[in-house]
Every structure is written in structure tokens, then in C-alpha cells.
Write a protein that holds these residues in place. Structure first.
Motif, PDB file in Angstrom:
ATOM      1  N   ASN A 133       0.856  -1.176   0.000  1.00 19.79           N
ATOM      2  CA  ASN A 133       0.000   0.000   0.000  1.00 19.79           C
ATOM      3  C   ASN A 133       0.898   1.233   0.000  1.00 19.79           C
ATOM      4  O   ASN A 133       1.556   1.517   1.007  1.00 19.79           O
ATOM      5  CB  ASN A 133      -0.896   0.012   1.245  1.00 19.79           C
ATOM      6  CG  ASN A 133      -1.890  -1.120   1.258  1.00 19.79           C
ATOM      7  OD1 ASN A 133      -2.935  -1.036   0.634  1.00 19.79           O
ATOM      8  ND2 ASN A 133      -1.560  -2.204   1.974  1.00 19.79           N
ATOM      9  N   VAL A 134       0.979   1.946  -1.125  1.00 21.75           N
ATOM     10  CA  VAL A 134       1.823   3.134  -1.250  1.00 21.75           C
ATOM     11  C   VAL A 134       1.041   4.300  -0.662  1.00 21.75           C
ATOM     12  O   VAL A 134       0.036   4.741  -1.232  1.00 21.75           O
ATOM     13  CB  VAL A 134       2.186   3.410  -2.724  1.00 21.75           C
ATOM     14  CG1 VAL A 134       3.097   4.624  -2.827  1.00 21.75           C
ATOM     15  CG2 VAL A 134       2.825   2.181  -3.361  1.00 21.75           C
ATOM     16  N   LEU A 135       1.484   4.785   0.495  1.00 25.26           N
ATOM     17  CA  LEU A 135       0.717   5.794   1.215  1.00 25.26           C
ATOM     18  C   LEU A 135       0.650   7.117   0.468  1.00 25.26           C
ATOM     19  O   LEU A 135       1.610   7.542  -0.174  1.00 25.26           O
ATOM     20  CB  LEU A 135       1.303   6.024   2.607  1.00 25.26           C
ATOM     21  CG  LEU A 135       1.311   4.816   3.543  1.00 25.26           C
ATOM     22  CD1 LEU A 135       1.763   5.240   4.936  1.00 25.26           C
ATOM     23  CD2 LEU A 135      -0.045   4.133   3.605  1.00 25.26           C
ATOM     24  N   SER A 136      -0.507   7.772   0.596  1.00 23.72           N
ATOM     25  CA  SER A 136      -0.670   9.105   0.027  1.00 23.72           C
ATOM     26  C   SER A 136      -0.062  10.120   0.990  1.00 23.72           C
ATOM     27  O   SER A 136       0.201   9.820   2.163  1.00 23.72           O
ATOM     28  CB  SER A 136      -2.149   9.423  -0.203  1.00 23.72           C
ATOM     29  OG  SER A 136      -2.771   9.770   1.014  1.00 23.72           O
ATOM     30  N   SER A 137       0.129  11.316   0.506  1.00 26.23           N
ATOM     31  CA  SER A 137       0.728  12.367   1.332  1.00 26.23           C
ATOM     32  C   SER A 137      -0.142  12.729   2.530  1.00 26.23           C
ATOM     33  O   SER A 137       0.331  13.369   3.457  1.00 26.23           O
ATOM     34  CB  SER A 137       1.011  13.608   0.485  1.00 26.23           C
ATOM     35  OG  SER A 137      -0.190  14.091  -0.077  1.00 26.23           O
ATOM     36  N   GLU A 138      -1.387  12.278   2.534  1.00 28.30           N
ATOM     37  CA  GLU A 138      -2.312  12.553   3.647  1.00 28.30           C
ATOM     38  C   GLU A 138      -2.312  11.441   4.697  1.00 28.30           C
ATOM     39  O   GLU A 138      -3.082  11.506   5.652  1.00 28.30           O
ATOM     40  CB  GLU A 138      -3.727  12.731   3.092  1.00 28.30           C
ATOM     41  CG  GLU A 138      -3.863  13.787   2.016  1.00 28.30           C
ATOM     42  CD  GLU A 138      -3.416  15.169   2.480  1.00 28.30           C
ATOM     43  OE1 GLU A 138      -3.744  15.555   3.622  1.00 28.30           O
ATOM     44  OE2 GLU A 138      -2.720  15.856   1.703  1.00 28.30           O
ATOM     45  N   GLN A 139      -1.477  10.427   4.548  1.00 31.39           N
ATOM     46  CA  GLN A 139      -1.556   9.248   5.413  1.00 31.39           C
ATOM     47  C   GLN A 139      -0.338   9.056   6.317  1.00 31.39           C
ATOM     48  O   GLN A 139      -0.026   7.937   6.708  1.00 31.39           O
ATOM     49  CB  GLN A 139      -1.797   8.013   4.547  1.00 31.39           C
ATOM     50  CG  GLN A 139      -3.149   8.058   3.863  1.00 31.39           C
ATOM     51  CD  GLN A 139      -3.371   6.903   2.915  1.00 31.39           C
ATOM     52  OE1 GLN A 139      -2.502   6.558   2.114  1.00 31.39           O
ATOM     53  NE2 GLN A 139      -4.548   6.313   2.995  1.00 31.39           N
TER      54      GLN A 139
END
Length: 162
Positions: free
Chosen positions: A70-76
Motif C-alpha cells: 500500500n503506497v501511502l498518500s501524502s495525507e496518510q
């Protein structure tokens, strides 16, 4: 021989995507934050994930033989902390974020920048880590999310430029 401290300082200058590796199967469900994920080839599509042998995830991934990157988004960033923290028990980590289940049975985090649902093809022990060669069975990419980057021992948000 290169000094460990110098090696780590130099590696801190190598920015990388922050990912949560999640697995579920006969050995149970587990998730950890890693930054050691990279492509191997696009023919066949494959990637490597490096997991510390001391991590509780290591044996579970090897037994389950599947994982989701799961490649995290900048909001995570908060989710990264949850899955990296030794303070949060493994069975409580999935309380952070909204999750679905992939076709292979792995946990998939919603609102990520991308995800790779993989079968583990090969595991090689090297130093303190296991290098997992993984073949994606399913891949999804967000059209709007930017990934979270770890560089210089800190998180950074990547912005798109057009």
C-alpha cells in the motif's frame, strides 16, 4: 568495511515512498511500514520488498505467501506512524484508516496513491533482512493522490507540477 553510521546517513539521502505492507492468510493478519520497496522488472512485472528478520511480519508473510504493498498518500502520515510504532500492537493497527480485502485476501488501504496485491515468488535472506521478490496479481493507481516520501529521516509531501 563501511561504518554503519555513515551508511545510514548516506541512505537517509535516498528518498523513498512510504508503504504499508499488509498480509492476511493462514498465518494471520499483519502490517508494517516500510520504505524498502522497489521495482525489479516490468517483464515480468515484479518488485522487491525488504523486511527485517526481527520483524513480526517476516515469518507471517513467508507463511502467507502473499502481501499487499500500500503506497501511502501524502495525507496518510498518521497511518505510517501507526504501522511503524512498536507502541501499537499488531492486532490493533488496522483500526487506523479504512480497509478492504483484495482478491488474494490481503488488506488494502483506501485512498492510497497505489497498491500492488502480490504473491511472494522468492525470499532471500541477506544480512538483517529478507528480500521478498513479489509478483503483482492486481495493481491500482490513484488519479489524484500524491505519495508520501521519506527522506533525511523525515516525511515529505510530493506535489505534482504540470
Amino acid at each position: 568495511m563501511t561504518d554503519k553510521a555513515i551508511f545510514r546517513a548516506a541512505m537517509a539521502q535516498l528518498g523513498s515512498a512510504v508503504c504499508v505492507i499488509a498480509t492476511d492468510g493462514p498465518a494471520g493478519r499483519y502490517g508494517i511500514t516500510v520504505s524498502a520497496v522497489t521495482s525489479v522488472s516490468d517483464d515480468p512485472p515484479s518488485l522487491i520488498v525488504c523486511v527485517n528478520r526481527a520483524s513480526g511480519a517476516n515469518a507471517i508473510i513467508k507463511q502467507n505467501q502473499t502481501l499487499c504493498v500500500n503506497v501511502l498518500s501524502s495525507e496518510q502520515q498518521d497511518i505510517s506512524h501507526t504501522f511503524a510504532s512498536g507502541q501499537v500492537p499488531a492486532d490493533q493497527r488496522f483500526g487506523a484508516g479504512a480497509w478492504t480485502v483484495s482478491a488474494l485476501g490481503n488488506p488494502v488501504l483506501k485512498d492510497v496513491a497505489a497498491w500492488f496485491d502480490c504473491r511472494v515468488d522468492r525470499a532471500i535472506e541477506y544480512g538483517t533482512h529478507t528480500v521478498l521478490f513479489c509478483k503483482p496479481a492486481h495493481i491500482a493507481v490513484s488519479e489524484t493522490a500524491n505519495c508520501l516520501i521519506y527522506h533525511g529521516r523525515a516525511y515529505h509531501r510530493i506535489q505534482s507540477y504540470e
